[in-house]
Design a protein around this motif. Sequence first.
Motif, PDB file in Angstrom:
ATOM      1  N   LEU A 138     -31.543  17.107 112.591  1.00 52.56           N
ATOM      2  CA  LEU A 138     -31.451  16.642 111.238  1.00 52.56           C
ATOM      3  C   LEU A 138     -30.454  17.380 110.330  1.00 52.56           C
ATOM      4  N   THR A 139     -30.039  18.363 110.791  1.00 52.24           N
ATOM      5  CA  THR A 139     -28.954  18.966 109.767  1.00 52.24           C
ATOM      6  C   THR A 139     -27.538  18.324 110.091  1.00 52.24           C
ATOM      7  N   LEU A 140     -27.255  18.415 111.745  1.00 52.56           N
ATOM      8  CA  LEU A 140     -25.989  18.189 112.068  1.00 52.56           C
ATOM      9  C   LEU A 140     -25.572  16.760 111.509  1.00 52.56           C
ATOM     10  N   ILE A 141     -26.583  15.555 111.657  1.00 54.93           N
ATOM     11  CA  ILE A 141     -25.893  14.513 111.344  1.00 54.93           C
ATOM     12  C   ILE A 141     -25.515  14.070 109.792  1.00 54.93           C
ATOM     13  N   PRO A 142     -26.280  14.527 108.976  1.00 57.21           N
ATOM     14  CA  PRO A 142     -25.734  14.398 107.593  1.00 57.21           C
ATOM     15  C   PRO A 142     -24.618  15.216 107.400  1.00 57.21           C
TER      16      PRO A 142
ATOM     17  N   LEU B 170     -39.548  20.602 108.291  1.00 59.83           N
ATOM     18  CA  LEU B 170     -38.419  20.440 109.091  1.00 59.83           C
ATOM     19  C   LEU B 170     -37.427  19.743 107.720  1.00 59.83           C
ATOM     20  N   ILE B 171     -37.883  19.322 106.958  1.00 62.76           N
ATOM     21  CA  ILE B 171     -36.649  18.652 105.843  1.00 62.76           C
ATOM     22  C   ILE B 171     -36.531  19.929 105.108  1.00 62.76           C
ATOM     23  N   VAL B 172     -37.461  20.835 104.944  1.00 65.08           N
ATOM     24  CA  VAL B 172     -36.938  22.178 104.079  1.00 65.08           C
ATOM     25  C   VAL B 172     -35.838  22.671 104.661  1.00 65.08           C
ATOM     26  N   TYR B 173     -36.172  23.137 106.130  1.00 62.47           N
ATOM     27  CA  TYR B 173     -35.013  23.611 106.825  1.00 62.47           C
ATOM     28  C   TYR B 173     -33.753  22.923 106.906  1.00 62.47           C
ATOM     29  N   ALA B 174     -33.696  21.633 106.986  1.00 64.15           N
ATOM     30  CA  ALA B 174     -32.405  21.002 107.220  1.00 64.15           C
ATOM     31  C   ALA B 174     -32.020  20.769 105.791  1.00 64.15           C
ATOM     32  N   ALA B 175     -32.608  20.901 104.524  1.00 62.08           N
ATOM     33  CA  ALA B 175     -31.683  20.963 103.335  1.00 62.08           C
ATOM     34  C   ALA B 175     -31.319  22.353 103.081  1.00 62.08           C
ATOM     35  N   MET B 176     -31.863  23.586 103.804  1.00 61.57           N
ATOM     36  CA  MET B 176     -31.467  24.782 103.363  1.00 61.57           C
ATOM     37  C   MET B 176     -30.114  25.121 104.344  1.00 61.57           C
TER      38      MET B 176
ATOM     39  N   PHE C  15     -26.784  14.289 100.705  1.00 65.90           N
ATOM     40  CA  PHE C  15     -26.798  14.378  98.913  1.00 65.90           C
ATOM     41  C   PHE C  15     -28.341  14.176  98.957  1.00 65.90           C
ATOM     42  N   LEU C  16     -29.100  13.243  99.492  1.00 63.99           N
ATOM     43  CA  LEU C  16     -30.097  12.827  99.227  1.00 63.99           C
ATOM     44  C   LEU C  16     -31.402  14.145  99.798  1.00 63.99           C
ATOM     45  N   ILE C  17     -30.971  14.583 100.712  1.00 66.36           N
ATOM     46  CA  ILE C  17     -31.923  15.748 101.371  1.00 66.36           C
ATOM     47  C   ILE C  17     -31.784  16.880 100.463  1.00 66.36           C
ATOM     48  N   VAL C  18     -30.434  17.229 100.099  1.00 61.06           N
ATOM     49  CA  VAL C  18     -30.194  18.496  99.306  1.00 61.06           C
ATOM     50  C   VAL C  18     -30.790  18.297  97.875  1.00 61.06           C
ATOM     51  N   PHE C  19     -30.539  17.161  97.361  1.00 60.94           N
ATOM     52  CA  PHE C  19     -31.328  16.819  96.161  1.00 60.94           C
ATOM     53  C   PHE C  19     -32.792  16.948  95.952  1.00 60.94           C
ATOM     54  N   ALA C  20     -33.295  16.386  96.951  1.00 59.98           N
ATOM     55  CA  ALA C  20     -34.789  16.314  97.066  1.00 59.98           C
ATOM     56  C   ALA C  20     -35.185  17.529  97.287  1.00 59.98           C
ATOM     57  N   ILE C  21     -34.613  18.443  98.138  1.00 59.23           N
ATOM     58  CA  ILE C  21     -35.397  19.910  98.424  1.00 59.23           C
ATOM     59  C   ILE C  21     -34.733  20.762  97.829  1.00 59.23           C
ATOM     60  N   ILE C  22     -33.539  20.902  96.950  1.00 59.89           N
ATOM     61  CA  ILE C  22     -33.124  21.883  96.372  1.00 59.89           C
ATOM     62  C   ILE C  22     -32.871  21.585  94.869  1.00 59.89           C
ATOM     63  N   LEU C  23     -32.148  20.524  94.531  1.00 60.79           N
ATOM     64  CA  LEU C  23     -31.701  20.383  93.200  1.00 60.79           C
ATOM     65  C   LEU C  23     -33.086  20.104  92.219  1.00 60.79           C
ATOM     66  N   PHE C  24     -33.732  18.986  93.014  1.00 63.86           N
ATOM     67  CA  PHE C  24     -34.764  18.609  92.235  1.00 63.86           C
ATOM     68  C   PHE C  24     -35.992  19.714  91.971  1.00 63.86           C
ATOM     69  N   PRO C  25     -36.255  20.430  92.981  1.00 61.49           N
ATOM     70  CA  PRO C  25     -37.358  21.524  92.837  1.00 61.49           C
ATOM     71  C   PRO C  25     -36.859  22.510  91.735  1.00 61.49           C
ATOM     72  N   VAL C  26     -35.439  22.831  91.812  1.00 57.14           N
ATOM     73  CA  VAL C  26     -35.069  23.726  90.677  1.00 57.14           C
ATOM     74  C   VAL C  26     -35.578  23.221  89.491  1.00 57.14           C
ATOM     75  N   PHE C  27     -35.310  21.839  89.391  1.00 56.63           N
ATOM     76  CA  PHE C  27     -35.637  21.422  87.955  1.00 56.63           C
ATOM     77  C   PHE C  27     -37.298  21.364  87.827  1.00 56.63           C
ATOM     78  N   THR C  28     -37.896  21.011  88.822  1.00 56.47           N
ATOM     79  CA  THR C  28     -39.317  21.085  88.681  1.00 56.47           C
ATOM     80  C   THR C  28     -39.747  22.344  88.466  1.00 56.47           C
ATOM     81  N   ASN C  29     -39.228  23.255  89.247  1.00 62.10           N
ATOM     82  CA  ASN C  29     -39.915  24.817  88.890  1.00 62.10           C
ATOM     83  C   ASN C  29     -39.806  25.051  87.248  1.00 62.10           C
ATOM     84  N   PHE C  30     -38.521  24.714  86.814  1.00 61.18           N
ATOM     85  CA  PHE C  30     -38.360  24.901  85.190  1.00 61.18           C
ATOM     86  C   PHE C  30     -39.478  24.124  84.415  1.00 61.18           C
ATOM     87  N   TRP C  31     -39.892  23.006  84.899  1.00 62.89           N
ATOM     88  CA  TRP C  31     -40.943  22.272  84.458  1.00 62.89           C
ATOM     89  C   TRP C  31     -42.159  22.777  84.341  1.00 62.89           C
ATOM     90  N   ILE C  32     -42.607  23.203  85.584  1.00 60.41           N
ATOM     91  CA  ILE C  32     -43.782  23.741  85.896  1.00 60.41           C
ATOM     92  C   ILE C  32     -44.176  25.096  85.030  1.00 60.41           C
TER      93      ILE C  32
END
Lengths: 421, 420
Positions: A229-233, A288-294, B23-40
Amino acid sequence: MANSVSKALIRRRFPSFFGIMVMCIVGLFSTIVVIYILAFLISILSPTEARVSIGAVFLAGVFIGFSVGFLKIYSHNSLLIGIVTGFSVGLIWLVVYNFRPFGFPEPESRNIIAGIITFPLSCLVTWKALKDINILRPERGHGELLFIRILRGFGMVFFVLIVLFPFYFMLSSSLKSRAEYLQDPTNLSISIARGLNQLFVGYTEVLNRFHFARYIFNSTFVAIATVVLTLIPAILGAYAVTRLYFPGRKLLSSSILLIYMFPTIVLVIPLYSVFSQLGLRDTLPGLLIVYAAMTIPVALYMLRSYFQTLPRDIEEQGLIDGCNRGEVIWRITLPLSGPALATVALYVFMIAWNEFLFAFMFLDTPEIFTLSRGMVTLNSQEVPRQYLMAGAVIITVPIMVLFFWFEKYLVSGLTSGGVKG
Amino acid sequence: MRRYSGMAAREARLALWMLIPAFLIVFAIILFPVFTNFWISFKSVKLGELRPPSPVVREQVVKQPEQPGDELIIRYRARNTSQNVALENVVMTIIVPEGLKPVDVGYDCSFRGSRLVCNFGRWKGGFNKTLEMRFEAEQSYFSENSGKGKVLGFTIDASAPNVLTNLKFTLKNYGFVLSGREFWPTLGATVVYTFGGTIGSIILGLFAAQLLNAKFLGKGILRGLFLFPYVAPVIAVAFTWSFFLDPFSGTVNALLKQFGLMERSISFLSERSFNIDLFGLEINLPLALSTVIAFESWRYFPFAFLFILARLQAIPSQLYESAEVDGAGAFRKFWNITIPQLMTVLTTLFLLRFMWTFNKFDDVFLLTGGAAGTKTLPISVYDNAFGRADIGAGAATAVLLFLFLAVFLILYFHYSPEEQ
């Protein structure tokens, strides 16, 4: 006339006060290092405890330094003589200290063997430390050189000890019952006297009764799925950033690592809250999605650095020959980036395997626990520490094996990306 | 704006498509939560309220009809799962089998085909009532075996306000966190822990790199060994440390006593302070915090070690050779050549390790759980959000942590010497 010549000879043959000091100090430090390491090893690797008399070590050290120093001046093939001196010091020690160099309870063969090993070894170390040093008339830089040698010696011992001891402790205490451990906490030797079944009881219990067999499977699945999940993107993104021109490319390229700097703990509350409401929290896909994003930012960054070193000509040739971008990436870029892909994959695997915080926060259902999460269930008063340590070994060994296997890649990967820890 | 030719535009479009997954994954799991944390952090949210309130209804048949004309009495125990959040538009749909005729259903109910749709309207927080419904059984109810003797099927629906998405904001969380007795000591401990862990790991790494910056037998193995603490799972090494540092049965205490270095056992991880009598000078050492810092230095020195070693090996040897000609000793060479050459890597390492240690949660949490003066800000985030079940206060603590880090970074970049 002859008298003054012989006097000069003697003076040249006899070390200065400073020279004698150097010999004694070097001998002293070498002996201290050797004896205390051996005492420590005897303590933790055998049921006997070793007590070292500090005064005795001091005397022996000075004596060894003195004799090795003089031998070095008068003889050229001194290695042998050094060992002989060692034996004689050992003998004196045995006689003076009642055959008990490490304070073992009674004179037995172990004492004599320890004595026979200790002193020649101290002599050898002293000998090594005095190499290239003019003891008769030490020069200005020699004190410094010696100091650094002593420091290096201590440093080596120190680092090897602090790195190995915790892991050895983990292993040995996973093989000891509570009673055995309490009986002598300093004895970390591994004894097979009770039979293999009893020895590995911690492992069998943890694997079966505490479902670690299942957790191993879960962890492996999570780690491998995270890699994919990490490598492809990351591959697609890194390729776009290095090979294609688009507005905002520079900005994006430099902000990748910035994203990596966000504190994980800031993400925990919102992800916990939102994932709870979406019903994703206690699920493996959610994890998984959290790990991938990290791991995507650092994977992208590492791959980007690597793609930049690949020559463009071959790819351009491929494009001219009628391949489309997808084919170029699949047929040319990826096969050329084997080592980089291996490095990134290993890192992502390692991060996913070791991850604790999100596994701990997200997973409630035992069926989908990863090893990190499963370890928490072992950390309780009701579960013997032996089981906890067996669990620790189970979670550590695969990553160590992988790591040793691919050490070359990992070292280059660490310095190219700087994996967050 | 520059206009792109057809080729360039196509390339830019392709790049966009290739970047979108990452971008989508990083946005959904990192950038958006940072904003959400601020909101909460501006909302009053308790852990238990995260799950939106819902209506719960239990059906119970009180009386079964014996023959046509009898009544079927059903009791519904209905409640709102939340104690303080109201449910709106509660609608229950009951599937009524053939042959049953509603007699007295009381509420605002209407028959639609075989369904009885009841509109309950609003259920306040803590709503808990028993509703009773009566049906008259006709002949056909008995002839059809399917429905008889069973409870009726039903569904219930309601709309509840989502605690996260409503637009009520409050500053209460920040007030609570900042006025808490623990906040400033926590910040202090965080700063000490961060500086200690950062500097400790860099100094150990520097020494280790110096040791291995030479050619000798077994160097490769040693280099691999030195990385062990860093690659091993944190949970395994943290538990191992707390086991061998145990005051009652730990090996370290036993060894210290055996070698005569200590008279009594030391609880490395649960004693707040420890008095050292050093030549008559009383020093009060924050013991648990020091142990945690030692762990941090131990665990992350390999990281500094690798970076420094790589840089050391790139220092041109001519520098040392010419210094030797000038008669410089080892220490002079170290101070005047090695350290200046390492300056960039050392400052980078300091920055990285500082940020990561500042945010570090796992290590302290697993070793002490934040007890005995080791509570750092990340631990406090966890404690507020999950220990005290106050998600809002936890989020506010996280925002403060973020702000402190940002202030540090600004100061760092403002005062740090010219970067490359």
